[in-house]
Design a protein around this motif. Structure first.
Motif, mmCIF file in Angstrom:
data_model
loop_
_atom_site.group_PDB
_atom_site.id
_atom_site.type_symbol
_atom_site.label_atom_id
_atom_site.label_comp_id
_atom_site.label_asym_id
_atom_site.label_seq_id
_atom_site.Cartn_x
_atom_site.Cartn_y
_atom_site.Cartn_z
ATOM 1 N N ASN A 1 67.839 78.564 6.234
ATOM 2 C CA ASN A 1 68.559 78.357 4.985
ATOM 3 C C ASN A 1 68.461 76.916 4.507
ATOM 4 O OD1 ASN A 1 69.429 81.040 4.840
ATOM 5 N ND2 ASN A 1 71.098 80.610 6.252
ATOM 6 N N ILE A 2 67.294 76.564 3.995
ATOM 7 C CA ILE A 2 67.082 75.224 3.455
ATOM 8 C C ILE A 2 66.621 75.361 2.013
ATOM 9 C CG2 ILE A 2 65.653 73.139 3.549
ATOM 10 C CD1 ILE A 2 65.697 73.268 6.510
ATOM 11 N N THR A 3 67.227 74.566 1.171
ATOM 12 C CA THR A 3 66.803 74.512 -0.220
ATOM 13 C C THR A 3 66.501 73.060 -0.557
ATOM 14 O OG1 THR A 3 67.333 75.260 -2.450
ATOM 15 C CG2 THR A 3 69.113 74.235 -1.203
ATOM 16 N N THR A 4 65.823 72.835 -1.660
ATOM 17 C CA THR A 4 65.456 71.474 -2.035
ATOM 18 C C THR A 4 65.970 71.156 -3.435
ATOM 19 O OG1 THR A 4 63.319 72.193 -2.907
ATOM 20 C CG2 THR A 4 63.377 71.451 -0.620
ATOM 21 N N ILE A 5 66.178 69.873 -3.656
ATOM 22 C CA ILE A 5 66.546 69.368 -4.977
ATOM 23 C C ILE A 5 65.611 68.214 -5.289
ATOM 24 C CG2 ILE A 5 68.295 68.094 -6.288
ATOM 25 C CD1 ILE A 5 70.434 69.638 -4.834
ATOM 26 N N LEU A 6 65.078 68.206 -6.496
ATOM 27 C CA LEU A 6 64.303 67.072 -6.982
ATOM 28 C C LEU A 6 65.252 66.260 -7.847
ATOM 29 C CD1 LEU A 6 61.637 65.550 -7.163
ATOM 30 C CD2 LEU A 6 61.031 66.995 -9.127
ATOM 31 N N ASN A 7 65.608 65.099 -7.356
ATOM 32 C CA ASN A 7 66.621 64.260 -7.980
ATOM 33 C C ASN A 7 65.968 63.121 -8.759
ATOM 34 O OD1 ASN A 7 69.267 63.442 -8.478
ATOM 35 N ND2 ASN A 7 69.363 62.183 -6.657
ATOM 36 N N ALA A 8 66.705 62.554 -9.693
ATOM 37 C CA ALA A 8 66.304 61.367 -10.451
ATOM 38 C C ALA A 8 65.048 61.602 -11.290
ATOM 39 C CB ALA A 8 66.134 60.172 -9.526
ATOM 40 N N MET A 9 64.959 62.773 -11.885
ATOM 41 C CA MET A 9 63.842 63.035 -12.796
ATOM 42 C C MET A 9 63.982 62.131 -14.012
ATOM 43 S SD MET A 9 61.587 65.310 -11.936
ATOM 44 C CE MET A 9 60.916 65.775 -13.504
ATOM 45 N N PRO A 10 62.883 61.513 -14.438
ATOM 46 C CA PRO A 10 62.976 60.654 -15.622
ATOM 47 C C PRO A 10 63.336 61.472 -16.858
ATOM 48 C CG PRO A 10 60.767 60.561 -14.630
ATOM 49 C CD PRO A 10 61.565 61.555 -13.862
ATOM 50 N N ALA A 11 64.126 60.854 -17.727
ATOM 51 C CA ALA A 11 64.513 61.531 -18.961
ATOM 52 C C ALA A 11 63.282 61.704 -19.835
ATOM 53 C CB ALA A 11 65.574 60.723 -19.691
ATOM 54 N N SER A 12 63.206 62.818 -20.497
ATOM 55 C CA SER A 12 62.078 63.114 -21.367
ATOM 56 C C SER A 12 62.482 62.905 -22.816
ATOM 57 C CB SER A 12 61.639 64.569 -21.146
ATOM 58 O OG SER A 12 60.705 64.937 -22.123
ATOM 59 N N ALA B 1 72.967 67.508 12.599
ATOM 60 C CA ALA B 1 73.994 68.033 11.695
ATOM 61 C C ALA B 1 73.512 69.299 10.996
ATOM 62 C CB ALA B 1 74.383 66.964 10.676
ATOM 63 N N MET B 2 72.233 69.321 10.599
ATOM 64 C CA MET B 2 71.684 70.498 9.918
ATOM 65 C C MET B 2 71.789 71.747 10.784
ATOM 66 S SD MET B 2 68.261 68.914 8.163
ATOM 67 C CE MET B 2 67.573 70.470 7.609
ATOM 68 N N LYS B 3 71.674 71.585 12.067
ATOM 69 C CA LYS B 3 71.757 72.732 12.981
ATOM 70 C C LYS B 3 73.134 73.383 12.948
ATOM 71 C CE LYS B 3 68.116 71.381 16.150
ATOM 72 N NZ LYS B 3 67.739 71.076 17.526
ATOM 73 N N ARG B 4 74.137 72.641 12.535
ATOM 74 C CA ARG B 4 75.504 73.160 12.488
ATOM 75 C C ARG B 4 75.858 73.736 11.120
ATOM 76 N NH1 ARG B 4 74.368 71.016 16.744
ATOM 77 N NH2 ARG B 4 75.708 70.450 18.449
ATOM 78 N N GLY B 5 74.984 73.551 10.128
ATOM 79 C CA GLY B 5 75.298 73.970 8.764
ATOM 80 C C GLY B 5 74.869 75.391 8.455
ATOM 81 N N ASP B 6 75.541 75.984 7.487
ATOM 82 C CA ASP B 6 75.166 77.310 7.005
ATOM 83 C C ASP B 6 73.976 77.217 6.058
ATOM 84 O OD1 ASP B 6 77.264 78.582 8.384
ATOM 85 O OD2 ASP B 6 78.654 78.125 6.752
ATOM 86 N N ILE B 7 73.913 76.133 5.296
ATOM 87 C CA ILE B 7 72.800 75.890 4.385
ATOM 88 C C ILE B 7 72.563 74.381 4.338
ATOM 89 C CG2 ILE B 7 74.241 75.779 2.312
ATOM 90 C CD1 ILE B 7 71.879 77.169 0.843
ATOM 91 N N SER B 8 71.312 74.001 4.226
ATOM 92 C CA SER B 8 70.955 72.582 4.136
ATOM 93 C C SER B 8 70.253 72.332 2.814
ATOM 94 C CB SER B 8 70.024 72.193 5.286
ATOM 95 O OG SER B 8 70.681 72.343 6.515
ATOM 96 N N ILE B 9 70.568 71.198 2.238
ATOM 97 C CA ILE B 9 69.923 70.790 0.988
ATOM 98 C C ILE B 9 69.107 69.536 1.287
ATOM 99 C CG2 ILE B 9 70.259 70.015 -1.388
ATOM 100 C CD1 ILE B 9 72.979 71.499 -1.308
ATOM 101 N N TYR B 10 67.817 69.627 1.056
ATOM 102 C CA TYR B 10 66.895 68.513 1.288
ATOM 103 C C TYR B 10 66.594 67.893 -0.066
ATOM 104 C CZ TYR B 10 63.200 66.118 3.944
ATOM 105 O OH TYR B 10 62.422 65.183 4.571
ATOM 106 N N VAL B 11 66.889 66.611 -0.221
ATOM 107 C CA VAL B 11 66.766 65.941 -1.514
ATOM 108 C C VAL B 11 65.494 65.103 -1.560
ATOM 109 C CG1 VAL B 11 67.876 64.349 -3.135
ATOM 110 C CG2 VAL B 11 69.284 65.861 -1.714
ATOM 111 N N PHE B 12 64.703 65.359 -2.591
ATOM 112 C CA PHE B 12 63.528 64.533 -2.880
ATOM 113 C C PHE B 12 63.840 63.720 -4.124
ATOM 114 C CE2 PHE B 12 61.689 68.190 -0.679
ATOM 115 C CZ PHE B 12 60.869 67.564 0.247
ATOM 116 N N ARG B 13 63.338 62.500 -4.172
ATOM 117 C CA ARG B 13 63.542 61.657 -5.346
ATOM 118 C C ARG B 13 62.245 61.592 -6.146
ATOM 119 N NH1 ARG B 13 65.630 55.413 -5.540
ATOM 120 N NH2 ARG B 13 65.532 55.237 -7.810
#
Length: 182
Positions: free
Chosen positions: A153-164, A118-130
């Motif tokens: 065109n790949i970007t990353t997101i760091l998800n579920a960061m603990p509240a400070s 699917a990523m091969k068909r996308g204009d941009i991919s978002i890779y999610v890390f927890r």
């Protein structure tokens, strides 16, 4: 977090007056939470790609006007092969005529090849890390995927960061040289 981010990204783009469709391309593990009140689980991406249904027959309106959704459909024996056949690419080209943005909610990249297809068909991919869950090897896996497939065109997101408990702020409004930050 992938589906949560995909749904919210779709919602935000829709609120900017764009027409959006989200496709559940994870045909191995369909989403348990949908964006609509009623979803017929007997049709979706899997039945579209085997030509049992037209994609237009599988579109569901969400709670936001202009944001549509296609569920994964019944679990097929060959999800990767379905994404390789020409039907997937043809369907995306047809959808580009009707939608401003197409969001592909894929299975986890690295566990199965479907996500990479699917990523091969996308204009941009978002890779999610927890946060506090994803392992360092996942970073190396992403690097390997990028190199093997020549992704640009790949970007990353760091998800579920603990509240400070620290005060809220961006940090660049004040000089805090004691802690070594600005």
């Amino acid at each position: 977090g992938k589906s949560f981010i995909a749904m919210n990204l779709g919602g935000v783009i829709t609120l900017s007056k764009k027409k959006v469709i989200m496709l559940d391309v994870d045909m191995r593990k369909p989403k348990s939470v949908t964006l609509t009140q009623e979803t017929d689980r007997t049709k979706g991406m899997s039945t579209i790609l085997i030509k049992k249904h037209m994609w237009q027959e599988c579109v569901y309106k969400t709670y936001l006007d202009g944001f549509d959704y296609i569920p994964s459909g019944p679990h097929p024996p060959n999800p990767s092969e379905l994404l390789l056949n020409g039907e997937f690419s043809e369907m995306l080209e047809e959808m580009k005529k009707e939608y401003d943005c197409i969001i592909l909610d894929t299975p986890p990249v690295g566990l199965v090849t479907d996500g990479i297809m699917a990523m091969k068909r996308g204009d941009i991919s978002i890779y999610v890390f927890r946060a506090n869950y994803s392992k360092r090897e996942f970073l190396m896996n992403l690097k390997r995927v990028i190199n093997m497939n020549d992704f640009k065109n790949i970007t990353t997101i760091l998800n579920a960061m603990p509240a400070s408990r620290e005060k809220y702020g961006y940090g660049y409004y004040e000089d805090n040289t004691e802690k070594g930050t600005i």
